[in-house]
Design an enzyme around this catalytic site. Structure first.
Site, short mmCIF file in Angstrom:
data_model
loop_
_atom_site.label_atom_id
_atom_site.label_comp_id
_atom_site.label_asym_id
_atom_site.label_seq_id
_atom_site.Cartn_x
_atom_site.Cartn_y
_atom_site.Cartn_z
N ASN A 105 0.81 -1.22 0.00
CA ASN A 105 0.00 0.00 0.00
C ASN A 105 0.84 1.28 0.00
OD1 ASN A 105 -2.46 1.73 0.96
ND2 ASN A 105 -0.92 1.97 2.57
N SER A 166 -4.39 1.88 -8.84
CA SER A 166 -5.14 3.14 -8.81
C SER A 166 -5.95 3.28 -10.09
CB SER A 166 -4.17 4.32 -8.71
OG SER A 166 -4.84 5.53 -9.01
N TYR A 178 3.20 8.27 -11.90
CA TYR A 178 2.26 7.53 -11.05
C TYR A 178 1.43 6.55 -11.87
CZ TYR A 178 -1.29 7.07 -7.30
OH TYR A 178 -2.16 6.61 -6.33
N ILE A 211 -10.12 8.66 -2.78
CA ILE A 211 -10.50 8.29 -1.42
C ILE A 211 -10.02 9.39 -0.47
CG2 ILE A 211 -10.45 6.41 0.29
CD1 ILE A 211 -11.41 5.51 -2.54
N1 NAD Z 1 -6.12 8.23 -1.51
C1 NAD Z 1 -6.51 7.95 -2.74
O1 NAD Z 1 -7.46 8.55 -3.28
C2 NAD Z 1 -5.84 6.86 -3.55
C3 NAD Z 1 -6.37 6.54 -4.79
C4 NAD Z 1 -5.78 5.52 -5.53
C5 NAD Z 1 -4.68 4.85 -5.02
N2 NAD Z 1 -4.18 5.20 -3.82
C6 NAD Z 1 -3.01 4.46 -3.35
O2 NAD Z 1 -3.27 3.96 -2.05
C7 NAD Z 1 -2.05 3.87 -1.30
C8 NAD Z 1 -2.22 4.61 0.01
O3 NAD Z 1 -2.55 5.95 -0.26
P1 NAD Z 1 -2.97 6.99 0.87
O4 NAD Z 1 -3.97 7.88 0.24
O5 NAD Z 1 -3.31 6.31 2.14
O6 NAD Z 1 -1.60 7.80 0.99
P2 NAD Z 1 -0.86 8.43 2.24
O7 NAD Z 1 0.13 9.38 1.69
O8 NAD Z 1 -1.84 8.92 3.23
O9 NAD Z 1 -0.12 7.16 2.86
C9 NAD Z 1 0.93 6.51 2.21
C10 NAD Z 1 1.86 5.93 3.25
O10 NAD Z 1 2.95 5.31 2.58
C11 NAD Z 1 4.13 5.62 3.29
N3 NAD Z 1 5.30 5.53 2.42
C12 NAD Z 1 5.62 6.36 1.38
N4 NAD Z 1 6.80 6.01 0.86
C13 NAD Z 1 7.23 4.92 1.56
C14 NAD Z 1 8.40 4.12 1.49
N5 NAD Z 1 9.36 4.36 0.57
N6 NAD Z 1 8.52 3.10 2.36
C15 NAD Z 1 7.56 2.87 3.28
N7 NAD Z 1 6.45 3.60 3.41
C16 NAD Z 1 6.29 4.62 2.56
C17 NAD Z 1 3.91 7.04 3.76
O11 NAD Z 1 4.79 7.39 4.81
C18 NAD Z 1 2.45 7.00 4.17
O12 NAD Z 1 2.29 6.62 5.52
C19 NAD Z 1 -0.98 4.46 -2.22
O13 NAD Z 1 -0.32 3.41 -2.90
C20 NAD Z 1 -1.76 5.30 -3.21
O14 NAD Z 1 -1.09 5.46 -4.42
C21 NAD Z 1 -4.72 6.19 -3.06
#
Ligand code: NAD
Length: 268
Positions: A105, A166, A178, A211
């Site tokens: 994630n 995504s 991305y 989200i």
């Molecule tokens: N929020 C959305 O609308 C959405 C939509 C589609 C996909 N996503 C995907 O869902 C996942 C989570 O997204 P989110 O919205 O919770 O993001 P977020 O930024 O709130 O959380 C992401 C987490 O990943 C951690 N992280 C980043 N780089 C890292 C690394 N190199 N090693 C370890 N940890 C690391 C960050 O510290 C953070 O805690 C991501 O892969 C994102 O691309 C999110």
């Protein structure tokens, strides 16, 4: 009689991975979707290994899981670093004695146009901007999946790996890096589902739309509003709705090699 009842129940429910006492690793587990999935799975009795870069936030997430009555531990690890990932997986196996699941994630955004021309001046997406996202969002998924699957095979543990892709994997303006990473993750999911099935490991993906997390709430309000108005359900998704899908994939022993789309009907 007990045997008959079990056969009937199995026929009705299918075989099912029960989450109680299963050990699940969640990368990016200290906030946003990762933390939400951690708490959702903890409420179902799973034990959590949370992986992220921020110890303070990890401690908070671990405490929230423990408050739900399960064992949880934190691991400081950069998913893009091969040595750190190998060490983290070995440590999780040592601490818990087994691994039944992984949710890839962790992810970052470094949005920008490939080329931008303004007032006669051209700016380009830098190689660093491209590479940072590929390193975390694609290479990180590769490294964690490879190491966790290897450990699961070694320990003779069966289970499932979920990759967070995504809606942007279809190609989205301002997200060359991305979109490419998330499309790569979706393709790798199908490949790994085929390769790892023989070891009792399922691999599937979730492609969220927009989200409500720190990642999206960082967008400009006007961009957020414009984006929300284009979603057929007229709202962003909630982290618990993604967590619900993750639990579904983990529990359903026939779900593999597919990407579950959870986007309120949006197409980009
Ligand atoms: N929020 C959305 O609308 C959405 C939509 C589609 C996909 N996503 C995907 O869902 C996942 C989570 O997204 P989110 O919205 O919770 O993001 P977020 O930024 O709130 O959380 C992401 C987490 O990943 C951690 N992280 C980043 N780089 C890292 C690394 N190199 N090693 C370890 N940890 C690391 C960050 O510290 C953070 O805690 C991501 O892969 C994102 O691309 C999110």
């Amino acid at each position: 009689m007990g045997h008959l009842v079990r056969i009937t129940t199995d026929c009705l429910l299918g075989t099912r991975m029960h989450l109680k006492d299963k050990i699940i690793i969640i990368t990016g587990g200290c906030q946003g979707l990762g933390r939400s999935m951690a708490e959702y799975l903890a409420a179902k009795g799973a034990k959590l290994a949370l992986v992220d870069l921020n110890q303070e936030k990890l401690d908070q997430a671990v405490a929230a899981c423990k408050a739900l009555g399960v064992e949880a531990r934190s691991y400081l690890c950069n998913v893009a670093n091969e040595e750190q990932v190998t060490q983290m997986v070995a440590q999780v196996a040592e601490d818990f004695g087994a691994i039944h699941g992984l949710i890839n994630n962790a992810g970052i955004l470094r949005d920008g146009l490939l080329l931008r021309v303004k007032d006669g001046e051209m700016t380009k997406m830098s190689l660093a901007q491209w590479q940072a996202v590929i390193d975390v969002n694609l290479t990180g998924v590769f490294l964690c999946t490879r190491e966790v699957a290897a450990k699961m095979i070694e320990l003779k543990n069966q289970g499932a790996i979920i990759n967070i892709s995504s809606i942007s994997r279809a190609g989205n303006v301002g997200q060359t890096n991305y979109s490419a990473a998330k499309a790569g993750v979706a393709a790798a999911t199908v490949t790994w589902a085929k390769e790892l099935a023989r070891y009792g490991i399922r691999v599937a993906g979730i492609a969220p739309g927009f989200i409500e997390t720190e990642m999206t709430l960082g967008m400009k309000p006007e961009a957020l509003e414009k984006m929300t108005s284009g979603i057929p359900l007229k709202r962003m998704g909630k982290p618990e709705e993604i967590a619900h899908s993750a639990a579904y994939i983990l529990e359903n022993d026939y779900y593999s090699g597919r990407i579950l789309e959870l986007d309120g009907g949006l197409r980009i």
